[in-house]
Write an enzyme that holds these catalytic residues in place. Structure first.
Site, PDB file in Angstrom:
ATOM      1  N   TYR A  53      10.973  51.001  -4.787  1.00  0.00           N
ATOM      2  CA  TYR A  53       9.784  50.531  -5.490  1.00  0.00           C
ATOM      3  C   TYR A  53      10.152  50.006  -6.875  1.00  0.00           C
ATOM      4  O   TYR A  53      11.031  50.564  -7.542  1.00  0.00           O
ATOM      5  CB  TYR A  53       8.784  51.693  -5.639  1.00  0.00           C
ATOM      6  CG  TYR A  53       8.067  52.073  -4.353  1.00  0.00           C
ATOM      7  CD1 TYR A  53       8.212  51.328  -3.188  1.00  0.00           C
ATOM      8  CD2 TYR A  53       7.227  53.172  -4.313  1.00  0.00           C
ATOM      9  CE1 TYR A  53       7.542  51.674  -2.024  1.00  0.00           C
ATOM     10  CE2 TYR A  53       6.546  53.527  -3.153  1.00  0.00           C
ATOM     11  CZ  TYR A  53       6.709  52.771  -2.010  1.00  0.00           C
ATOM     12  OH  TYR A  53       6.040  53.116  -0.864  1.00  0.00           O
TER      13      TYR A  53
ATOM     14  N   LYS B 112      11.863  51.322   2.688  1.00  0.00           N
ATOM     15  CA  LYS B 112      10.407  51.149   2.703  1.00  0.00           C
ATOM     16  C   LYS B 112      10.077  50.355   1.456  1.00  0.00           C
ATOM     17  O   LYS B 112      10.431  50.741   0.341  1.00  0.00           O
ATOM     18  CB  LYS B 112       9.817  52.558   2.667  1.00  0.00           C
ATOM     19  CG  LYS B 112       8.363  52.703   2.519  1.00  0.00           C
ATOM     20  CD  LYS B 112       8.039  54.111   3.004  1.00  0.00           C
ATOM     21  CE  LYS B 112       6.877  54.788   2.344  1.00  0.00           C
ATOM     22  NZ  LYS B 112       5.649  54.101   2.243  1.00  0.00           N
TER      23      LYS B 112
HETATM   24  P1  FBP Z   1       0.542  54.279   1.081  1.00  0.00           P
HETATM   25  O1  FBP Z   1       0.601  53.532   2.387  1.00  0.00           O
HETATM   26  O2  FBP Z   1      -0.691  55.086   0.957  1.00  0.00           O
HETATM   27  O3  FBP Z   1       0.789  53.358  -0.091  1.00  0.00           O
HETATM   28  O4  FBP Z   1       1.717  55.304   1.146  1.00  0.00           O
HETATM   29  C1  FBP Z   1       3.012  54.869   1.039  1.00  0.00           C
HETATM   30  C2  FBP Z   1       3.641  55.432  -0.189  1.00  0.00           C
HETATM   31  O5  FBP Z   1       4.968  55.014  -0.326  1.00  0.00           O
HETATM   32  C3  FBP Z   1       3.606  56.923  -0.241  1.00  0.00           C
HETATM   33  O6  FBP Z   1       4.705  57.428   0.460  1.00  0.00           O
HETATM   34  C4  FBP Z   1       3.590  57.178  -1.717  1.00  0.00           C
HETATM   35  O7  FBP Z   1       2.944  58.344  -2.025  1.00  0.00           O
HETATM   36  C5  FBP Z   1       2.766  56.061  -2.222  1.00  0.00           C
HETATM   37  O8  FBP Z   1       2.946  55.000  -1.322  1.00  0.00           O
HETATM   38  C6  FBP Z   1       3.116  55.582  -3.587  1.00  0.00           C
HETATM   39  O9  FBP Z   1       2.196  54.594  -3.892  1.00  0.00           O
HETATM   40  P2  FBP Z   1       2.038  54.004  -5.317  1.00  0.00           P
HETATM   41  O10 FBP Z   1       3.331  53.339  -5.640  1.00  0.00           O
HETATM   42  O11 FBP Z   1       0.905  53.060  -5.141  1.00  0.00           O
HETATM   43  O12 FBP Z   1       1.744  55.143  -6.218  1.00  0.00           O
END
Ligand code: FBP
Length: 247
Positions: A143, A172
Site C-alpha cells: 500500500y 495485494k
Molecule cells: P477492504 O476490501 O475492506 O479494503 O479490505 C482490504 C484491506 O487491505 C484490509 O485487509 C485492510 O484492513 C484494509 O484494506 C486497509 O484499508 P485502508 O488502506 O483503506 O485503511
C-alpha cells in the site's frame, strides 16, 4: 526455486475474504452482521472463499478456522489510534504462532514510500524466509503511504515488482484507477499472484466492474472485506464475485 503448493488458489485464482478491519479501522467498519467473527467465518466457509484473513486474536477465538477455510494470519497492521499517517507498523504475531493457529499463509503490509519502509522490508525479509522454511505462503499488502501515490505512473507495477523480488507468493494492491496500470503490473511480474484489494464500500456495480476490469488486465483474484460484509447481502455479493472470478 522452491515452489510451494498454494492452498489459496482454485484454478489459479483466489477469492479471499479480508477481516482485519477491527484491528485496522476499529468498530466503525462493522454492522450487526459483521461485528461477529463467527458470521464472517460462516460466510467464508459457505460461499467458496479460498482464504480468510484474520489477526491472531480472532484466529484463537475461532480456532480451528483452517478446518473450514484456508487461513491467513495477518502479522502486522496499523491501528485506528495512530495519529501519524506514516508510522512503523511492526509484526504482532510470529510466523511460528500463525502456523500453530493452523494458518497456511501469513500476511504483512509494507507502506511504500514510508520513512519506515526499510524497517518493514527488513522485517518482511525474515518473515518470508521463515515462511519458506515452514511451507507457508506469504502475502504482501503493498500500500502507498499516501493516497496520491496510487495515481503515479508505474506505481502499481513497481509495487508488484518489489513484491516479486522480495519473494512474496502473492501481493495485494489497491485499484490504481486504470486497467493500463494493472496490465503493466502483470507484464512485469508474470509469475506473481496479484490480488485486488477492495477499499471503501462502493456501489455494488462499480465494485464488480472494477473487478471485471482487473481480471481482464490479468489479475488473479481478490482479497476484499468491506465491499462484501458491508453490502446489504454479503452472500449474494459473494456469489457475484465468485461468478466473475471462477465463471
Ligand atoms: P477492504 O476490501 O475492506 O479494503 O479490505 C482490504 C484491506 O487491505 C484490509 O485487509 C485492510 O484492513 C484494509 O484494506 C486497509 O484499508 P485502508 O488502506 O483503506 O485503511
Amino acid at each position: 526455486m522452491r515452489k510451494l503448493n498454494n492452498p489459496f488458489l482454485k484454478n489459479g485464482k483466489a477469492m479471499i475474504l479480508a477481516y482485519d478491519h477491527g484491528f485496522e479501522h476499529g468498530i466503525s467498519d462493522f454492522n450487526d452482521f459483521s461485528l461477529l467473527p463467527e458470521n464472517i467465518l460462516e460466510l467464508a466457509a459457505n460461499n467458496g472463499y479460498t482464504g480468510l484473513v484474520l489477526h491472531k486474536g480472532l484466529g484463537e477465538l475461532l480456532f480451528p478456522v483452517s478446518k473450514k477455510v484456508p487461513l491467513i494470519i495477518k502479522l502486522n497492521g496499523k491501528s485506528p489510534f495512530l495519529r501519524e499517517n506514516d508510522s512503523l507498523v511492526s509484526a504482532d504475531c510470529s510466523v511460528k504462532y500463525a502456523q500453530e493457529l493452523g494458518a497456511k499463509g501469513v500476511g504483512y503490509t509494507i507502506y511504500l514510500g514510508s520513512q519506515f519502509e526499510k524497517e518493514m522490508i527488513k522485517e518482511f525479509g525474515k518473515i518470508q524466509e521463515e515462511a519458506r522454511e515452514r511451507n507457508l505462503i506469504t502475502i504482501l499488502w503493498l500500500y502507498p503511504v499516501s493516497k496520491e501515490m496510487l495515481s503515479w505512473e508505474n506505481f502499481t507495477a513497481n509495487a508488484c515488482r518489489l513484491g516479486l523480488e522480495l519473494g512474496a507468493d502473492m501481493v495485494k494492491i489497491k485499484y490504481p484507477g486504470s486497467k493500463e496500470e494493472l496490465k503493466k503490473a502483470r507484464k512485469y511480474c508474470p509469475s506473481l499472484k496479484i490480488l485486488l484489494s477492495g477499499g471503501e464500500k462502493l456501489a455494488e456495480e462499480e465494485f464488480l466492474n472494477n473487478l471485471k476490469e482487473s481480471l481482464e488486465a490479468g489479475l488473479d483474484g481478490v482479497a476484499v472485506g468491506r465491499n462484501i460484509f458491508q453490502q446489504e447481502g454479503p452472500e449474494s455479493m459473494s456469489k457475484k464475485i465468485k461468478e466473475i472470478i471462477f465463471g
